[in-house]
Motif scaffolding. Structure first.
Motif, short mmCIF file in Angstrom:
data_model
loop_
_atom_site.label_atom_id
_atom_site.label_comp_id
_atom_site.label_asym_id
_atom_site.label_seq_id
_atom_site.Cartn_x
_atom_site.Cartn_y
_atom_site.Cartn_z
N ALA A 30 7.40 3.27 14.34
CA ALA A 30 6.55 2.74 13.26
C ALA A 30 5.43 3.69 12.86
O ALA A 30 5.19 3.93 11.67
CB ALA A 30 5.98 1.39 13.68
N SER A 31 4.76 4.26 13.85
CA SER A 31 3.61 5.10 13.49
C SER A 31 4.02 6.53 13.13
O SER A 31 3.18 7.36 12.84
CB SER A 31 2.62 5.12 14.66
OG SER A 31 3.28 5.64 15.79
N SER A 32 5.33 6.80 13.12
CA SER A 32 5.80 8.16 12.80
C SER A 32 6.57 8.23 11.50
O SER A 32 7.09 9.28 11.15
CB SER A 32 6.70 8.69 13.93
OG SER A 32 6.04 8.61 15.16
N ASP A 78 6.83 7.90 7.40
CA ASP A 78 6.10 7.89 6.13
C ASP A 78 7.03 7.43 5.01
O ASP A 78 8.23 7.63 5.09
CB ASP A 78 5.63 9.31 5.79
CG ASP A 78 4.44 9.72 6.64
OD1 ASP A 78 3.77 8.82 7.18
OD2 ASP A 78 4.21 10.94 6.75
N ARG A 81 6.88 14.18 11.19
CA ARG A 81 7.01 12.77 10.83
C ARG A 81 8.38 12.54 10.18
O ARG A 81 8.99 13.48 9.66
CB ARG A 81 5.89 12.35 9.88
CG ARG A 81 4.51 12.57 10.50
CD ARG A 81 3.38 12.08 9.64
NE ARG A 81 3.41 10.65 9.39
CZ ARG A 81 3.06 9.72 10.26
NH1 ARG A 81 2.65 10.06 11.47
NH2 ARG A 81 3.10 8.44 9.93
#
Ligand SMILES: Nc1nc2c(c(=O)[nH]1)N[C@H]1C(S)=C(S)[C@@H](COP(=O)(O)OP(=O)(O)OC[C@H]3O[C@@H](n4cnc5c(=O)[nH]c(N)nc54)[C@H](O)[C@@H]3O)O[C@H]1N2
Ligand SMILES: Nc1nc2c(c(=O)[nH]1)N[C@H]1C(S)=C(S)[C@@H](COP(=O)(O)OP(=O)(O)OC[C@H]3O[C@@H](n4cnc5c(=O)[nH]c(N)nc54)[C@H](O)[C@@H]3O)O[C@H]1N2
Ligand code: SF4
Ligand SMILES: [Mo]
Length: 724
Positions: free
Chosen positions: A249-251, A253, A558
């Motif tokens: 999720a946090s990687s 974009d 990312r």
């Protein structure tokens, strides 16, 4: 009598890389069976494996360099052949520029590690912009999306079939192909095991294929319409807040931008173009998300079509957004014992363009669909000499008949191949490599795509005859000679050659293994060539592991769910939401198909594989036949914008109405070929109908599926011949 020896070995005919047990006596192959102790294939083989013996023994196989003369092919010494190849290629480049020599690489280059290691250097030594390969009639969209999304064209997600609970397959028929961009031998059992553990297999395909018949559900789809379904599934994930990207999720974009662009593709709008209702699309989306793990996988049917790159983008996005990317049971990235990421460029596009049509290069190659026009269109930069390495583009690339004419007009053609087929019959010079069982083997390329990490090295099964050369030796010799053009590169090339000749593929493999992820770095159990030699069945390196964040090659580390081409691709799709162009008066769309006993264009000379009924038929739904007043087994002419072929109709309800299907790789028996068995059962080439103008605009892949054709009865004429 010489006692029989047992060899353990990989089959090199398809991506399943099955382990074989081969009995040999006195240099002759006695039998070929599945190797039960192979950790990946566990004894499985298909009928093609035994045909490796047919290749080995084939009297038509070329074993020595041949020059084409007015009275046919004549054997010449290797030195003379290399001298001539060097002189003719250099003379062409001197007179007309480097790009006047074109080059095409065929599929078997990935099945021979010597070629995989040495072929790109040879291509680079040609210094031409006219580089082509089977990639642009095949998996280019996968590689293009991998580059844009994960930062490297070889970072290719593979469905974790051994652990998944839901496999959603678009446009693949692994029961016939044995799996592709997914090395998964005995895929039938692997799919059945998904069902046995309570999971589901769903197949989206215009034909109820062998795979679709095994699946829990077959969704019939008109060719080229997959992007509507994929876009609608993603639309539902966003709309119903099902999107949960999990540990990535946090990687990731670009999720928000993708969501906005998919807004117009509601299930209701998409359903207008599909055989599913909006409710069924929603249900499919929900069940994919609800499964403990799920993987969406797409192959040739969604690659070699006009929305190929978009389809693969949406497939990857679907896995990512549902938290199934890089997790067990989802779409994962193998950790091969030799990692090729560092060996190939990350990817690029548009550094140069084709001369006639202006198509951008992708990853250093131009679309194969422009080859013929680059040869036939006069002017500066025209291709005048050509090199083919393990390929048969006359039967494999769109509008093959035009390429056939173009090759006939070249000043010089060199082929590195052991068959005189529909393409290499035009070569002035043929340099044949040793046969698959005559050299050692390691699956350098395919371990990048395997559903489980394993490694296996096999020594040669039989010794090659005297005075023959391996692919890598031919390629290295050519590379070195091509580098001779300037004194500065020549000194370097000679040094390089000396080192590489000494190491050979074996030495390079040992280095690759030691430096690889399971080598020295992994501790004292690290694998080396010696280690593999002690384990002839191969070694198991375990199931796939979550490794994307470590392997990711995007500069910002990312995952990019948005890329420059995506808005353009979706706006093209959007235009089709409202206005579906009428394909042609009969409304028939042509697709390909594969058969378990066939292998692209080059295994029809193996007697045991071509017995039985004619397989090169035009499959058609009975309702279309009725409409066109045709009957089963009737001789017909099939025509498209580019050409016509004569074949017979095979009626079947497995195909959806409005779609017809011919297999590819047929169309043998042309003058100057040397394939006696194939010539007796020639079939026709689907690529005399496929259109070189139909490309996936985003990456340049050929759209050989979904070609508009019409079919008419052919009275009292022999079938199996070209009409033109
Ligand atoms: N309409 C349509 N067209 C298609 C397809 C389709 O589904 N539909 N499929 C496409 C796909 S996926 C592919 S991969 C391409 C294949 O396209 P190509 O790669 O152009 O064709 P192949 O039939 O694989 O031919 C392989 C050639 O390599 C030679 N060969 C085999 N082993 C070796 C070796 O070890 N060394 C050397 N030097 N030569 C060797 C064989 O003799 C043969 O001439 O076709 C594509 N074309
Ligand atoms: N026996 C055998 N095995 C092979 C080969 C072979 O020639 N013979 N070739 C090898 C090679 S080089 C490759 S690349 C792989 C290919 O492996 P696969 O992709 O599994 O092979 P295909 O059988 O061509 O499957 C493509 C499917 O897409 C469907 N299709 C066509 N158009 C569309 C469309 O628009 N949408 C959807 N959803 N489906 C569509 C076709 O009906 C077909 O069932 O097979 C490899 N293995
Ligand atoms: S599935 Fe058949 S052709 Fe493919 S590797 Fe296995 S035995 Fe060879
Ligand atoms: Mo392929």
């Amino acid at each position: 009598m010489t006692p029989a020896n047992t060899h353990y070995r990989a089959c090199t005919l398809c991506e399943a890389i099955c382990g074989l047990e081969i009995q040999v006596a006195g240099g002759k192959i006695l039998s070929i069976r599945g190797d039960k102790r192979d950790p990946l294939s566990r004894g499985h083989i298909c009928p093609k494996a035994v045909a490796l013996k047919d290749i080995q023994d084939d009297p038509d196989r070329v074993r020595y360099p041949m020059r084409r003369t007015a009275s046919g092919l004549v054997r010449i010494p290797w030195d003379e052949a290399f001298d001539e190849a060097e002189a003719r290629l250099r003379a062409t480049q001197k007179a007309w520029g480097d790009s006047a020599v074109g080059v095409y690489l065929g599929n078997p280059n990935v099945h021979s590690y010597g070629s995989t290691m040495f072929v790109l250097d040879c291509v680079h030594a040609l210094r031409t912009r006219n580089r082509f390969s089977a990639t642009s009639v095949d998996q280019l969209p996968h590689m293009f999306c991998a580059w844009k999304m994960f930062g490297h064209q070889l970072l290719l997600p593979v469905p974790d079939v051994d652990r998944t609970h839901f496999l959603l397959i678009f446009g693949a028929n692994p029961l016939a192909s044995n799996g592709s961009m997914m090395t998964a031998p005995d895929i039938k059992k692997r799919l059945e095991q998904i069902q046995a553990r309570g999971g589901r297999v769903v197949v989206v395909d215009p034909r109820r294929t062998e795979t679709a018949a095994l699946a829990d559900r077959h969704i019939a789809i008109r060719p080229g319409h997959d992007a509507f379904l994929l876009a609608a599934l993603l639309h539902v994930f966003f709309e119903e807040k099902l999107a949960k990207p999990g540990h990535l999720a946090s990687s990731i974009d670009g999720i928000g931008q993708l969501e906005a662009l998919l807004q117009p593709f509601s299930p209701e709008r998409a359903a207008e173009h599909l055989t599913l209702t909006a409710a069924e699309i929603r249900e499919l989306a929900r069940s994919f998300c609800a499964a403990p793990s799920a993987a969406c996988y797409g192959r040739l049917g969604v690659s070699a079509q006009e929305h190929g790159a978009l389809c693969h983008w949406l497939i990857n996005a679907l896995n990512a957004i549902t938290g199934n990317l890089d997790r067990p049971g989802g779409a994962m990235f193998p950790t091969p014992a030799v990692d090729l990421l560092g060996r190939m460029s990350r990817g690029h596009q548009g550094r140069w363009h084709s001369r006639v049509r202006g198509s951008p290069e992708v990853g250093g190659e131009l679309p194969s669909a422009v080859m013929a026009e680059e040869m036939l269109t006069a002017g500066p930069g025209q291709i005048r000499a050509f090199v083919t390495i393990a390929g048969n583009p006359v039967l494999s690339t769109p509008n093959g008949a035009e390429l056939d004419r173009a090759l006939a007009g070249l000043d010089f053609m060199l082929s590195i191949d052991f068959y005189v087929n529909e393409t290499t019959r035009h070569a002035h010079l043929i340099l044949p490599p040793t046969a698959p069982l005559e050299h050692d083997h390691y699956d350098l390329a395919l371990y990048m795509l395997a559903v489980r990490n394993t490694a296996r090295y096999s020594p040669p099964v039989v010794a090659p005859p005297a005075d023959t050369r391996h692919d890598w030796q031919i390629l290295l010799e050519l590379t070195t000679r091509l580098e001779r053009r300037s004194t500065s590169t020549w000194a370097r090339a000679r040094l390089r050659e000396a080192v590489l000749r000494h190491l050979g593929p074996r030495g390079l493999l040992d280095l690759g293994l030691r430096l690889g992820p399971h080598g020295l770095r992994s501790g004292k159990t690290g694998i080396s060539l010696r280690h593999l030699e002690r384990h002839p069945h191969g070694i198991d390196l375990g199931p796939l592991t979550s490794n994307l964040l470590r392997r990711l090659r995007t500069p910002d580390k990312r995952v990019h769910l948005m890329a420059d081409f995506v808005p353009r691709a979706l706006s093209r799709l959007h235009a089709r939401l409202d206005a579906e162009p009428v394909a042609n008066p009969q409304g028939l769309m042509l697709i390909g198909r594969r058969h378990l006993r066939s292998n692209n264009s080059w295994m029809h000379n193996a007697p045991r594989l071509v017995t039985g009924s004619n397989r090169c038929t035009l499959m058609m739904h009975p309702s279309d036949a009725k409409r066109l007043d045709l009957r089963d087994q009737q001789a017909v002419i099939v025509s498209s914008r580019v050409g016509e072929v004569r074949t017979i109709v095979e009626l079947t309800e497995t195909l959806m109405p409005g779609v017809v299907s011919l297999p590819h790789g047929w169309g043998h028996g042309q003058a100057g070929t040397r394939l006696q068995v194939a010539a007796k059962n020639p079939g026709v080439s689907i690529n005399d109908l496929t259109d070189d103008r139909r490309l996936d605009e985003d990456c340049g892949n050929a759209a050989v599926n979904g070609v508009a054709v019409s079919v008419r009865a052919l009275a009292d004429q022999p079938v199996g011949t070209q009409a033109s």
